[in-house]
Structures are given as C-alpha cells and as structure tokens.
Write an enzyme that holds these catalytic residues in place. Structure first.
Site, PDB file in Angstrom:
ATOM      1  N   GLU A 296       0.789  -1.238   0.000  1.00  0.00           N
ATOM      2  CA  GLU A 296       0.000   0.000   0.000  1.00  0.00           C
ATOM      3  C   GLU A 296       0.821   1.288   0.000  1.00  0.00           C
ATOM      4  OE1 GLU A 296      -4.035  -1.183   2.318  1.00  0.00           O
ATOM      5  OE2 GLU A 296      -2.316  -0.836   3.616  1.00  0.00           O
TER       6      GLU A 296
HETATM    7  C1  TNX Z   1      -4.718  -3.541   4.651  1.00  0.00           C
HETATM    8  S1  TNX Z   1      -3.357  -5.992   4.038  1.00  0.00           S
HETATM    9  C2  TNX Z   1      -3.426  -3.449   5.145  1.00  0.00           C
HETATM   10  C3  TNX Z   1      -3.229  -3.074   6.548  1.00  0.00           C
HETATM   11  C4  TNX Z   1      -4.519  -2.786   7.241  1.00  0.00           C
HETATM   12  C5  TNX Z   1      -5.543  -3.803   6.827  1.00  0.00           C
HETATM   13  C6  TNX Z   1      -6.837  -3.675   7.559  1.00  0.00           C
HETATM   14  C7  TNX Z   1      -2.165  -5.079   3.990  1.00  0.00           C
HETATM   15  C8  TNX Z   1      -0.952  -5.657   3.447  1.00  0.00           C
HETATM   16  N1  TNX Z   1      -2.311  -3.832   4.442  1.00  0.00           N
HETATM   17  O1  TNX Z   1      -2.361  -1.970   6.650  1.00  0.00           O
HETATM   18  O2  TNX Z   1      -4.300  -2.835   8.616  1.00  0.00           O
HETATM   19  O3  TNX Z   1      -5.772  -3.661   5.465  1.00  0.00           O
HETATM   20  O4  TNX Z   1      -7.679  -4.754   7.277  1.00  0.00           O
END
Ligand code: TNX
Length: 520
Positions: free
Chosen positions: A325
């Site tokens: 992300e």
């Molecule tokens: C996505 S899954 C994220 C996390 C968040 C989560 C909440 C991923 C690799 N990154 O930073 O905590 O969603 O569900």
C-alpha cells in the site's frame, strides 16, 4: 462433565490428522503414569516437561518425567525420535494402547505436534488451571488407536499487528499458545506502522522514544526491549513456532518518520492533511499516505541499521519488509526501494518476505511474496518467488464475523466461520500450482483490536479453521467434519481463559456453554 472421546473414531482433533485408525480399549492416566523421554535430547525432554505440566495440574497426578533409552515401563507415555523420514520434520505417529502412549517422530517438532494431538484426545478438563482430579473426578482416558500425521504446507502462519495497538509480552505469549495448539508454525509480528514502532533498535533510539509512544486512538503504545523480543522468540521456538519480524516499508512508516524526519523526502509536498501528519505521530487509521524517501541515502543507512539489528536478534531465517500500500510513490521509485532493501536483507543473512506488491520489483528466486488482494497470478510468482496465501476475504482475522460484530472492519469481506474454512489454496488463484504455494497465513490487523481478549475473539475459531486448511490434506477436509470437531474446543478455550466467538454455525458442546463451577 467433561468426557473425552470414547473411541478414536469420535475424535475432535483440529487440524484433522492424515490417518486415524481406532483401536479397542483406552489408555488411562493413573498415579503410576510417567513420561519417558530419550536420554540426551534436551529438546524432546522439554516437550516431555511441557506435557507433564499440562497433565499434573488438572489431574493432581505426579506424572514424573524420566529419561531412558531402553524399553519403556508399562503405563508410560513415551516420546521418541527415530520415526520414518517420510514423516518429515513435523510429522508424527501416535500409538495408543491400554498399556502405553507412544509418540514417535523423525524430528523434535514432530514430537511436539504429536503431543498437541494427545492433548486434544484427553477430556477438555485437561486445560484447567485448577485441580479437577479429586473433585469432578473425570476419567482421564485416551481412546486406543493409531494416528499418522504430517502437514500439507510448510508455512502455516498467523500475523499479529502490534503496531496499531501494542500487545504486552504476556499477551503475545497467550497468542503463541493458541498457535501452538493448532500446529501453526509461523508467527509473523507486524512491528512497525504509521501509528507505532515496537522494537528497540540501539543505533536509532528515537524509534522507540518517539515512534513507540502512541497507538491508534492515542493510547500510550509501547515497545519490546531486545530482551523482551528475545523472550518472545524463545517462547515461540520452544513451541516450534518461528517468529517472522516485519518492518513495513517504504509505506506505513509514519512512526519512523516522526522519530527521524530525514527519512521522508525533503522535497516540497502538496498541502494536505497527510503532510501535517508527517510532522508528528499519528493515531488515526488511514493507510497508504506515508513513505520513506527512496532517493535518500539516509533511508538506506537507516534500513541497514534496522535490518542488521533485527537480523542479529532473530534466529529464524526470514525478514519481512512489508512493501504494501504505497500510494504515494511512482513505480520506478518503489521498485528501486524494494531492490535495495532486498540486497540489505540478504546481506544480513535473511530470506526476504514482502506483501505481494514487491513483485513489481526484480525479486531473487528465494524471496517470498505474501498475497493478500490479487485474485490472479501475482507477478512475484512469474519470477519464481514462492507465495504465502493470505487472501483478505478468507484469512483476515480483523474482518467482522457478521455485520453486527462489534470489532473489526468490513472492507474485504464479512467472514463467518464457514467462509474462513471452506476455501482451497490450490484453486484460489487460477494459474498458481501447489508447488508455488509455500503455505497460508491469517492476519490480525488491530486498528479496532485493543487487547488480547479482543484479539482472541477475532482469532477463535477462525484461526483453527485456517490451521486445518494449512495442515490437513484437501481430501480429508470437510466443513461438516470441521464444524463437528471444533464444537468440542470451546470448552478448552473457556478453561484456558481464551475469549472466542461462539459462531452460530456450530453446535457447541453444552459443556462449553455451561462450564461446571470450578472450586479450587
Ligand atoms: C490492509 S493488508 C493493510 C493493513 C490494514 C488492513 C486492515 C495489507 C498488506 N495492508 O495496513 O491494517 O488492510 O484490514
């Protein structure tokens, strides 16, 4: 009244073993029962001691542990190495007769897993912290028969996010206890995110001073000293669980940037609320807005310090660099960052793991990508990297069970128990073969989860479901079988003081709903 299965055919073992052959009769724990471990093997002796501690409290029996190489006395529980190599490092054979219980494995981890299976064959009261033996006087028996078992996948993981909310060492140990019970062998610790930095780094003391000082919602946060981290690692290793430390980067790094502002790009940033946050600590729950500066050598010097210190205190072979992300970098910047971090990780002797986005970069073939969102072949696989499957709609332990679940998020799915169980790793991603899948992992993100009670509520019973997906042969799995077996586990969780979600999809044993009063 807690009674165990009267025949091995009625066992409630989760994850379901590879082969179970009922025998006749039963083994009973008595005042003459002992545990016999091989002389000269400290690891198996430790497993023997753990089993003795488990049995002594609720039964009130002495259960001595003795080391011996020759024939075991009758009435003994015998732990042995020397099983066939076909069992692998984690498989075991468990043979129960009226006269003895024998756990034989090719390696100590297998003995430990066999011990966990034996535990599940005893009445649930075996989990009591109080002496049941003389009061409720259950019959401490194990039905006779033979079990041969080994795992399907090598990586059977659970992730705990200690960054969004901090969890103490004792809480983490309780979490590890649950993993060990279900033969989960990887504990992925998410140690850094926008809201908190949770691990002491001697060369960068502000990380914990500043970055460790808060958490989601503005609480006091916290961090593990090196001694505490070592304690977690040792506690896990004693239970054949490997700790995989994750320092998420280049995104999810506000806590590090608040501690060392030179980690962010000094170039002018557009005026936005996100920029204001970068100046200090952050206690909200938005994602994707923070990043290290991929063009700054300060950043790579920092990463080198952190990876060096974490690698030195982590006996397991892995370092997880996050990599998810990053919404504010262009692809070439992101790729350059991942490739440089990859070199640093290997320089310090670790295998790199990252969330699936790292597949944009050129990966070494030994690197491991953790799938979480894609439903087609992730680019990392085409480069030869192995995959850990953590599909959010199936394995995210922070998703709500129903729209009414008080805790949790819903962005990926609402995941009732059946949805967590009823999926198949081999067919989940079309075009990915079984050989390319190292295993599966559940992830407990903790934006909404503040303590171990809440963490276990989200984890039980979904993690045992995932453990069965990970351990058991696909042909041995069925929702109906799982739902009947897991029904017997709530009584254990209650006795262990572990919170759980009593899913209405399961007809929980009455003993779980109405545990008998325990008088010490
Ligand atoms: C996505 S899954 C994220 C996390 C968040 C989560 C909440 C991923 C690799 N990154 O930073 O905590 O969603 O569900």
């Amino acid at each position: 009244m807690f009674v165990g299965p009267t025949s091995l055919a009625a066992h409630r073992i989760v994850p379901v073993p590879l082969s179970v052959t009922p025998g006749s009769g039963a083994f009973a724990l008595t005042s003459s029962t002992s545990i016999v471990v091989p002389s000269g093997n400290a690891e198996v002796a430790r497993t023997g001691d753990m089993l003795a501690m488990l049995l002594r409290v609720p039964t009130g029996l002495p259960i001595p542990v003795t080391a011996a190489s020759g024939a075991a006395p009758s009435g003994a529980i015998v732990l042995r190495l020397g099983g066939p190599s076909s069992l692998g490092d984690e498989g075991y054979e468990l043979s129960i007769t009226a006269d003895s219980v024998r756990i034989v494995a090719a390696a100590p981890a297998g003995v430990f897993h066999g011990m966990q299976t034996l535990r599940q064959l005893l009445p649930a009261a075996i989990e009591s912290q109080l002496n049941f033996g003389r009061r409720a006087a259950p019959v401490w028996t194990v039905p006779a028969g033979q079990i041969t078992d080994r795992p399907r996948f090598a990586w059977r993981g659970a992730m705990l996010d200690v960054a969004r909310h901090f969890f103490t060492v004792d809480e983490v140990k309780q979490y590890i206890d649950v993993l060990a019970m279900y033969k989960i062998n990887i504990f992925h610790l998410h140690l850094g995110d926008d809201q908190g930095w949770r691990i002491q780094i001697d060369s960068r003391p502000k990380l914990t001073e500043v970055g460790g000082s808060t958490e989601v919602g503005g609480g006091r946060g916290g961090f593990y000293t090196k001694a505490e981290y070592a304690e977690i690692v040792r506690y896990a290793a004693d239970r054949y669980v490997t700790v995989v430390p994750e320092i998420d980067m280049p995104g999810h790094t506000n806590a590090a940037i608040a501690s060392y502002p030179e980690l962010s790009c000094s170039r002018p940033m557009p005026a936005s609320t996100a920029v204001a946050r970068v100046q200090g600590t952050y206690t909200g729950t938005e994602v994707g807005w923070s990043t290290f500066c991929p063009d700054s050598e300060n950043v790579y010097a920092f990463v080198e310090d952190v990876v060096r210190e974490i690698a030195a205190m982590t006996p397991g072979p892995y370092f997880h660099m996050g990599g998810d992300e990053v919404h504010v970098l262009k692809d070439p910047q992101y790729i350059k960052f991942v490739e440089r971090v990859q070199d640093i990780v290997y320089k310090h002797g670790k295998t790199m793991v990252g969330w699936e986005e790292i597949g944009k970069a050129r990966l070494r073939t030994t690197s491991i990508a953790q799938q979480w969102k894609s439903d087609s072949v992730p680019p990392a696989v085409m480069q030869g990297a192995k995959l850990v499957l953590s599909p959010a709609p199936k394995t995210y332990l922070d998703m709500k069970y129903t729209p009414n679940t008080e805790l949790g998020l819903t962005w990926a799915a609402i995941i009732e128990l059946r949805a967590a169980y009823d999926w198949e790793p081999r067919t989940y991603l079309k075009g990915v073969s079984e050989q390319q899948i190292l295993g599966v992992e559940g992830a407990l993100w903790t934006e909404t989860v503040q303590n171990i009670g809440s963490a276990l509520y989200m984890t039980l019973p979904r993690l045992p479901a995932l453990a069965e997906v990970a351990w058991s042969a696909a042909s041995d799995r069925s929702w109906d079988g799982f739902r009947q077996r897991i029904a017997g586990h709530a009584a254990r969780w209650r006795l262990l003081g572990a919170n759980f979600y009593p899913s209405p999809q399961v007809d929980w044993d009455a003993a779980a709903a109405n545990p008998p009063a325990m008088v010490p």
